[in-house]
Each structure stands twice: as structure tokens, then as C-alpha cells.
Design a protein around this motif. Structure first.
Motif, PDB file in Angstrom:
ATOM      1  N   ALA A  92       0.842  -1.189   0.000  1.00 46.43           N
ATOM      2  CA  ALA A  92       0.000   0.000   0.000  1.00 46.43           C
ATOM      3  C   ALA A  92       0.878   1.240   0.000  1.00 46.43           C
ATOM      4  CB  ALA A  92      -0.926   0.004   1.208  1.00 46.43           C
ATOM      5  N   GLN A  93       0.359   2.268  -0.621  1.00 45.31           N
ATOM      6  CA  GLN A  93       1.060   3.547  -0.670  1.00 45.31           C
ATOM      7  C   GLN A  93       0.333   4.535   0.222  1.00 45.31           C
ATOM      8  OE1 GLN A  93       2.320   5.082  -4.601  1.00 45.31           O
ATOM      9  NE2 GLN A  93       1.247   6.946  -4.032  1.00 45.31           N
ATOM     10  N   ILE A  94       1.112   5.343   0.939  1.00 43.29           N
ATOM     11  CA  ILE A  94       0.509   6.358   1.798  1.00 43.29           C
ATOM     12  C   ILE A  94      -0.110   7.447   0.926  1.00 43.29           C
ATOM     13  CG2 ILE A  94       0.919   7.995   3.661  1.00 43.29           C
ATOM     14  CD1 ILE A  94       1.305   5.059   4.405  1.00 43.29           C
ATOM     15  N   GLN A  95      -1.317   7.843   1.258  1.00 40.36           N
ATOM     16  CA  GLN A  95      -2.003   8.860   0.469  1.00 40.36           C
ATOM     17  C   GLN A  95      -1.212  10.167   0.476  1.00 40.36           C
ATOM     18  OE1 GLN A  95      -6.018   9.641   1.746  1.00 40.36           O
ATOM     19  NE2 GLN A  95      -6.680  10.052  -0.344  1.00 40.36           N
ATOM     20  N   ASN A  96      -1.094  10.762  -0.716  1.00 46.12           N
ATOM     21  CA  ASN A  96      -0.385  12.036  -0.911  1.00 46.12           C
ATOM     22  C   ASN A  96       1.103  11.949  -0.610  1.00 46.12           C
ATOM     23  OD1 ASN A  96      -2.904  13.291  -1.489  1.00 46.12           O
ATOM     24  ND2 ASN A  96      -3.254  13.585   0.721  1.00 46.12           N
ATOM     25  N   ASP A  97       1.657  10.744  -0.623  1.00 46.85           N
ATOM     26  CA  ASP A  97       3.094  10.592  -0.360  1.00 46.85           C
ATOM     27  C   ASP A  97       3.610   9.427  -1.182  1.00 46.85           C
ATOM     28  OD1 ASP A  97       5.650  10.574   0.554  1.00 46.85           O
ATOM     29  OD2 ASP A  97       5.174  10.182   2.655  1.00 46.85           O
ATOM     30  N   ALA A  98       3.976   9.698  -2.442  1.00 44.53           N
ATOM     31  CA  ALA A  98       4.395   8.637  -3.359  1.00 44.53           C
ATOM     32  C   ALA A  98       5.678   7.958  -2.919  1.00 44.53           C
ATOM     33  CB  ALA A  98       4.564   9.218  -4.768  1.00 44.53           C
ATOM     34  N   SER A  99       6.460   8.600  -2.068  1.00 41.98           N
ATOM     35  CA  SER A  99       7.738   8.019  -1.643  1.00 41.98           C
ATOM     36  C   SER A  99       7.557   6.975  -0.552  1.00 41.98           C
ATOM     37  CB  SER A  99       8.675   9.124  -1.133  1.00 41.98           C
ATOM     38  OG  SER A  99       8.121   9.748   0.022  1.00 41.98           O
ATOM     39  N   ASN A 100       6.375   6.897   0.032  1.00 43.26           N
ATOM     40  CA  ASN A 100       6.135   5.953   1.125  1.00 43.26           C
ATOM     41  C   ASN A 100       5.243   4.815   0.667  1.00 43.26           C
ATOM     42  OD1 ASN A 100       7.037   6.466   4.119  1.00 43.26           O
ATOM     43  ND2 ASN A 100       6.841   8.478   3.151  1.00 43.26           N
ATOM     44  N   SER A 101       5.858   3.661   0.414  1.00 45.29           N
ATOM     45  CA  SER A 101       5.118   2.454   0.039  1.00 45.29           C
ATOM     46  C   SER A 101       5.560   1.351   0.988  1.00 45.29           C
ATOM     47  CB  SER A 101       5.456   2.069  -1.395  1.00 45.29           C
ATOM     48  OG  SER A 101       4.313   2.023  -2.168  1.00 45.29           O
ATOM     49  N   PHE A 102       4.598   0.516   1.423  1.00 42.82           N
ATOM     50  CA  PHE A 102       4.915  -0.480   2.434  1.00 42.82           C
ATOM     51  C   PHE A 102       4.267  -1.817   2.097  1.00 42.82           C
ATOM     52  CE2 PHE A 102       4.867   3.657   4.525  1.00 42.82           C
ATOM     53  CZ  PHE A 102       6.164   3.723   5.008  1.00 42.82           C
ATOM     54  N   THR A 103       4.912  -2.886   2.565  1.00 49.11           N
ATOM     55  CA  THR A 103       4.352  -4.229   2.495  1.00 49.11           C
ATOM     56  C   THR A 103       3.780  -4.585   3.862  1.00 49.11           C
ATOM     57  OG1 THR A 103       5.947  -4.938   0.818  1.00 49.11           O
ATOM     58  CG2 THR A 103       4.828  -6.663   2.065  1.00 49.11           C
ATOM     59  N   PHE A 104       2.518  -4.957   3.893  1.00 48.76           N
ATOM     60  CA  PHE A 104       1.853  -5.390   5.118  1.00 48.76           C
ATOM     61  C   PHE A 104       1.776  -6.909   5.126  1.00 48.76           C
ATOM     62  CE2 PHE A 104       0.604  -1.046   4.968  1.00 48.76           C
ATOM     63  CZ  PHE A 104       0.252  -0.664   6.251  1.00 48.76           C
ATOM     64  N   VAL A 105       2.227  -7.533   6.208  1.00 51.34           N
ATOM     65  CA  VAL A 105       2.061  -8.958   6.444  1.00 51.34           C
ATOM     66  C   VAL A 105       1.246  -9.100   7.714  1.00 51.34           C
ATOM     67  CG1 VAL A 105       3.211 -11.151   6.917  1.00 51.34           C
ATOM     68  CG2 VAL A 105       4.237  -9.530   5.303  1.00 51.34           C
ATOM     69  N   ILE A 106       0.057  -9.721   7.598  1.00 52.66           N
ATOM     70  CA  ILE A 106      -0.899  -9.757   8.705  1.00 52.66           C
ATOM     71  C   ILE A 106      -1.292 -11.199   8.990  1.00 52.66           C
ATOM     72  CG2 ILE A 106      -3.209  -9.042   9.457  1.00 52.66           C
ATOM     73  CD1 ILE A 106      -2.899  -6.602   7.599  1.00 52.66           C
ATOM     74  N   SER A 107      -1.307 -11.576  10.252  1.00 44.64           N
ATOM     75  CA  SER A 107      -1.761 -12.911  10.652  1.00 44.64           C
ATOM     76  C   SER A 107      -3.288 -12.962  10.609  1.00 44.64           C
ATOM     77  CB  SER A 107      -1.273 -13.237  12.061  1.00 44.64           C
ATOM     78  OG  SER A 107      -1.880 -14.422  12.532  1.00 44.64           O
ATOM     79  N   THR A 108      -3.831 -14.016   9.996  1.00 47.69           N
ATOM     80  CA  THR A 108      -5.289 -14.126   9.889  1.00 47.69           C
ATOM     81  C   THR A 108      -5.956 -14.502  11.204  1.00 47.69           C
ATOM     82  OG1 THR A 108      -5.126 -16.451   9.197  1.00 47.69           O
ATOM     83  CG2 THR A 108      -5.170 -14.778   7.457  1.00 47.69           C
ATOM     84  N   ARG A 109      -5.168 -14.826  12.223  1.00 42.13           N
ATOM     85  CA  ARG A 109      -5.787 -15.247  13.493  1.00 42.13           C
ATOM     86  C   ARG A 109      -6.658 -14.141  14.072  1.00 42.13           C
ATOM     87  NH1 ARG A 109       0.012 -15.178  16.624  1.00 42.13           N
ATOM     88  NH2 ARG A 109       0.189 -12.919  16.925  1.00 42.13           N
ATOM     89  N   ILE A 110      -6.324 -12.879  13.811  1.00 45.52           N
ATOM     90  CA  ILE A 110      -7.088 -11.775  14.376  1.00 45.52           C
ATOM     91  C   ILE A 110      -8.508 -11.747  13.827  1.00 45.52           C
ATOM     92  CG2 ILE A 110      -6.332 -10.113  12.635  1.00 45.52           C
ATOM     93  CD1 ILE A 110      -6.988  -9.467  16.397  1.00 45.52           C
ATOM     94  N   PHE A 111      -8.706 -12.297  12.622  1.00 46.60           N
ATOM     95  CA  PHE A 111     -10.033 -12.280  12.003  1.00 46.60           C
ATOM     96  C   PHE A 111     -10.926 -13.416  12.511  1.00 46.60           C
ATOM     97  CE2 PHE A 111      -7.033 -10.612   8.714  1.00 46.60           C
ATOM     98  CZ  PHE A 111      -7.340  -9.273   8.933  1.00 46.60           C
ATOM     99  N   PHE A 112     -10.364 -14.267  13.342  1.00 49.03           N
ATOM    100  CA  PHE A 112     -11.151 -15.332  13.968  1.00 49.03           C
ATOM    101  C   PHE A 112     -11.319 -15.094  15.462  1.00 49.03           C
ATOM    102  CE2 PHE A 112      -9.579 -17.163  10.081  1.00 49.03           C
ATOM    103  CZ  PHE A 112     -10.633 -17.933   9.626  1.00 49.03           C
ATOM    104  N   ASP A 113     -10.660 -14.072  15.982  1.00 48.55           N
ATOM    105  CA  ASP A 113     -10.757 -13.733  17.404  1.00 48.55           C
ATOM    106  C   ASP A 113     -11.363 -12.345  17.507  1.00 48.55           C
ATOM    107  OD1 ASP A 113     -10.525 -13.448  20.097  1.00 48.55           O
ATOM    108  OD2 ASP A 113      -8.349 -13.175  20.123  1.00 48.55           O
TER     109      ASP A 113
END
Length: 538
Positions: free
Chosen positions: A363-384
């Protein structure tokens, strides 16, 4: 009357103790084995108890229908499971084979890997093809088939816009549009068939799936995006429409998603639509009854009953205002399959636990083309969903402990499979930022047993990491622990078009040498993770 003393639990035979403990969860088994020497010895003497904890520690489940038999004892499975986890950390990244992509199918937008098969579709020429990628001797299902213009189109005036295949289900889904009069009046249908022939699918509820009027309303704009997917028992149709407004008004995107259980019905009332002005990058299934849409926030839906509209369970807010979010990594392998009808191309012994997997996107930060990040999220939170029992959950209540965020280089790619992430990072920043220093492939393992199974290989990352957001001066700190291995091979920027990661193989699409300036791939570099005979014999 004399009372007989009650029999003590620890006085039972060790075999009976072991049998009783198998009914407990992994955590409870480990707790019991730590309370006294007798239960500890019972645990160490039982391959079955160790197998239960090993599966949980690697966040896996036994594959449906793979009952134990004399040819695959629990002890053997336990050893193979441990060997497999260790093999990833000593992967030989230099050992690979090459598979050439046929000329008409070299654009990666319509090329994908499923169950060890390369699935190809050329929309311009209306051609499709599937073939196995370096099949192994033990591979039980091998499908090779081609579809011409005539075989793809059910009627002469049909135009196929998407073709999806699933070798595990022996299923091909062909989405096509038929234009009527007036010319902007169109009808869309999805036909189902078998991959190894030209007939109807024997388990399908019908030959054709029908769209709801709320998803498609009779005309196609040039900006429309139409896609279908197969996820085990589910087939989806995704319609995105972007409208441009005059002057300085921003684009407004609207999207609709319809879901079918293709074995039980050709119609469906399971339709999700996005809020106006809120772009959506895509969606992914979480097990058999939950679906997550990814946008400026993450919305979790219950899809237990496809005859009704999905129920919104919770909205997980992202930490900052995001834009240009990439589609989430697909999660259809081993998740939504029906165990009774499952026909994997490779009958593996384990599948990923949908409650303990990883979701990845950039995802890229809105209004800031220089800031792009990779998010890695555990799916366990969607079951708890016990986090304050709120319908809308702030990032601070769910994100930091269940994710990691990495800076994203536009030249870098990544893919997720189960609890492992393959990610390319710059080999070195270098003193001259304009100098191309190449890229290296990193393996990140987020499973709880990764630290133990690495056997001295890789680096343990348990300390928190912080990302600076320059636009808002915010700091994002995340804590999800993992083990990372940096492989000793450097790639040039133009050598890594993409990364595909499935099961025990890595696929690296390579540029088309005949046209190196194009975005097409001429071949696949295939890297096998060698760790023993993990495929069950028939």
C-alpha cells in the motif's frame, strides 16, 4: 463401610495416558507435559502427541481424507514434517530448472500456477491452455489440455474475458459477454466444464452460472474491470467500475462481488458492494465461511449462507490513509475445498490452517508517493473477535501484535504461502542511490516453531520494528515475530518480473529474451524445496 481409594490419573498405563492427552489442544498437551516428569515422559514416548504439537506449531492441519494407514505411520509423518520445516532454511536457491511459456501466453496478467500446473489464457486470441510443470513421478493428477477460439466460445458472438482453472477440482470456468441490441446492452455468463475434456462438470449444479442484476446492469464501460476466481467450492465474479468526473473531481470507484457455491446452485444472493468513493483492491477467503475485503480498511464478512447477503462482522481500520493498495495475496489453496470431493494434483499430508495464515499486500501512503509499504498480517485476528467486541476496531487494538510492516521498493516483489513469505529486498543501499546493486530473495517464516526448527540457520526477529511515515510524522510499530533467511544469490532488477510461491516450489518468471523491453515472460525458473518423499503413494 470402607471406601476404596480413587484411582489416580497418573497410575493409568502410559498408553491410556497418551490416548487421553490426544483429546487436548496443543497448548494443553504442552502444559500437562510440563507439570510432572511422568506426563513429560508420556509426551516424549508418544509420536502422536508430538505430531499434534508439531502440526499446531507449524500452524498446519491434516489434509482432508488422509487417514493414517500402515504405509504412513505417525512417526514417519512427524519426521517428514520436521524435515520439511528445516529444508526451507537451507534452500539451494541456485538449483533450478527452466520451463518455457508458449508464445501466445506470455503476458503474466492471464498466467498463473495452480496445483503444479501452468494455467494460461490469451484474451486477444481467445486461446487457453493448461499443462503440468515438471510433474513428479508420484503426482496423481496430470492435466494437459488446450482450448481454441471455437471451443471457448459457446456462441459465435460471445467474447471471453476471463478463464480460470483449478486442477484440484478438475474445473474450468469461462466468463464471457454476449452483446445485444442496442450495442451497450450486454449479458454476462460463466460456463463450467472439466479440464480433461469438453463436457459438463459432473459435480456442478448446472452448466452456467447466472449473475445478479445488482452486480451487472447491462452495459460495459471501457474502464470496467471484470474478473472471476475459483476457490474450492466457491466461484466469484468481481466487477469494478471507475467513473471520471469533470474538473478536479477525483475518480470514484464502485465495485460488486458475487459468490456462488457452484456445486449446489447456479444462482446466488451472496453479493457484496463497496461504499462509494472507497476503492477496493480485492478480497480473500478465510476458511469456508468468512471473506475479507481489502481497501482503506479491512472488512470481515460471514458467508455461511449464500442464499442471503453477507453479514458484516467487523471493520478493521488501517493505521494511516492508504491509496494504491495492491490486490491481497490469494489464499484459495487448501482453504475452501470440500474434503469429500477434494482431488489435489499432489495429495499432500498437510494443509495450512486458515485461522493461522498470513495475508500480504502493498500500500502507498495517500499524498506521499515516496512511502510504500508491504503489510504482512496474521489471519488469526479475524477469527478472534473478542477485541472489545467493537464493530469497528482501531488499528491500535488489532494491528501491532498481529502484523509486520516493511518498506516497499517498486522493483521488489513478494508472495505468501501459509506462514511463509518470500520477499525481494535491495542487496545493499549503496553509497550511490542511482547505482543498481541488485536484489536478494528473503524467506520469512512466521510459524511459532520456526525458531526451533531453523537449527541455527537464519536470524530470529522478535524485537519490534518501527516505520516512519514522513507525510504525517507518524511512527508505526509492529511486533509479529519471525525468522528470516537471506539467500546467497543476487538478481538484477530486470530478472525478477514476479514471484510465485506454491506448496514446495518457487516460480520466478523470466523476461522474454526476444523482446526484453516488454512486460512479457518467456520462461519460468522453477526451484524445488527438497526435503524427502512427502507425497503419499496411492
Amino acid at each position: 463401610m470402607l471406601l476404596r481409594p480413587r484411582a489416580k490419573f497418573l497410575s493409568l498405563a502410559e498408553e491410556l495416558l497418551s490416548y487421553i492427552l490426544t483429546f487436548l489442544s496443543c497448548k494443553d498437551i504442552l502444559r500437562c507435559s510440563s507439570v510432572c516428569k511422568a506426563l513429560r515422559q508420556t509426551y516424549l514416548s508418544s509420536s502422536e502427541l508430538q505430531y499434534i504439537t508439531e502440526l499446531s506449531g507449524q500452524q498446519l492441519l491434516p489434509a482432508p481424507g488422509m487417514d493414517l494407514d500402515n504405509n504412513s505411520s505417525i512417526y514417519k509423518r512427524l519426521q517428514l514434517l520436521r524435515d520439511k520445516a528445516h529444508a526451507w532454511f537451507k534452500l539451494d536457491i541456485h538449483s533450478s530448472k527452466t520451463v518455457f511459456i508458449p508464445e501466445p501466453f506470455r503476458r503474466l496478467t492471464n498466467t498463473f500456477v495452480v496445483d503444479g500446473h501452468l494455467c494460461l489464457f490469451n484474451e486477444d486470441q481467445q486461446l487457453a491452455k493448461i499443462f503440468p510443470i515438471l510433474p513428479k513421478p508420484s503426482q496423481q493428477i496430470v492435466i494437459e489440455h488446450e482450448w481454441s477460439l471455437e471451443s471457448l466460445r459457446p456462441v459465435p458472438n460471445a467474447d471471453c474475458f476471463d478463464v480460470i482453472m483449478d486442477p484440484g477440482e478438475n474445473l474450468i470456468a469461462i466468463a464471457y459477454v454476449i452483446f445485444g441490441l442496442p450495442t451497450d446492452d450486454a449479458k454476462i455468463y460463466i460456463d463450467l466444464g472439466v479440464l480433461d475434456g469438453d463436457g459438463a462438470h459432473p459435480q456442478a449444479a448446472g452448466r452456467t452460472l447466472f449473475l445478479s442484476n445488482t452486480v451487472f446492469q447491462g452495459n460495459i464501460l471501457a474502464s470496467d474491470k471484470l474478473e472471476i476466481t475459483i476457490c474450492g467450492k466457491y466461484i466469484t465474479f468481481w466487477h469494478t467500475r471507475r467513473r471520471s468526473f469533470v474538473y478536479d473531481e477525483p475518480n470514484e470507484e464502485m465495485w460488486w462481488l458475487q459468490i456462488w457455491d457452484w456445486r449446489h446452485s447456479t444462482t446466488s444472493n451472496c453479493v457484496i458492494s463497496g461504499p462509494k468513493g472507497q476503492d477496493s483492491s480485492g478480497f480473500c477467503f478465510l476458511g469456508n465461511d468468512r471473506l475479507l475485503t481489502v481497501s482503506k480498511d479491512l472488512r470481515l464478512y460471514s458467508i455461511e449462507n449464500l442464499s442471503q447477503a453477507p453479514q458484516l462482522l467487523a471493520c478493521f481500520l488501517m493505521p494511516v490513509s492508504m491509496t494504491s493498495i495492491d490486490s491481497p495475496t490469494p489464499m484459495n489453496d487448501d482453504i475452501a475445498r470440500n474434503g469429500g470431493l477434494q482431488l489435489h494434483a499432489q495429495r499432500t499430508m498437510w494443509t495450512s490452517d486458515p485461522k493461522n495464515r498470513l495475508l500480504g499486500f502493498t500500500a502507498q501512503i495517500q499524498n506521499d508517493a515516496s512511502n510504500s509499504f508491504t503489510f504482512v498480517i496474521s489471519t488469526r485476528i479475524f477469527f478472534d473477535l473478542q477485541v472489545g467486541r467493537m464493530a469497528t476496531i482501531p488499528w491500535e487494538c488489532w494491528g501491532p501484535l498481529n502484523s509486520r510492516i516493511f518498506p516497499h521498493d517498486p522493483q521488489c516483489d513478494f508472495d505468501v504461502c501459509g506462514n511463509r513469505v518470500l520477499h525481494t529486498f535491495p542487496a545493499t543501499s549503496g553509497k550511490d542511490s542511482s547505482q543498481d546493486m541488485g536484489y536478494k530473495l528473503h524467506l520469512m517464516d512466521f510459524s511459532p516453531l520456526a525458531v526451533e526448527r531453523r537449527q541455527g540457520l537464519g536470524k530470529v526477529v522478535s524485537e519490534p520494528s518501527t516505520i516512519d511515515i514522513t507525510e504525517s510524522a507518524e511512527k508505526l510499530t509492529t511486533f509479529l515475530p519471525y525468522v528470516v533467511v537471506e539467500f546467497d544469490r543476487t538478481f538484477d532488477a530486470d530478472q525478477l518480473i514476479d514471484i510465485w510461491f506454491e506448496g514446495d516450489r518457487i516460480y520466478l518468471p523470466k523476461p522474454n529474451t526476444e523482446d526484453p523491453d516488454s512486460d512479457t515472460a518467456g520462461e519460468l525458473e522453477v526451484i524445488d524445496i527438497e526435503w524427502g518423499s512427502y507425497i503419499l503413494q496411492s
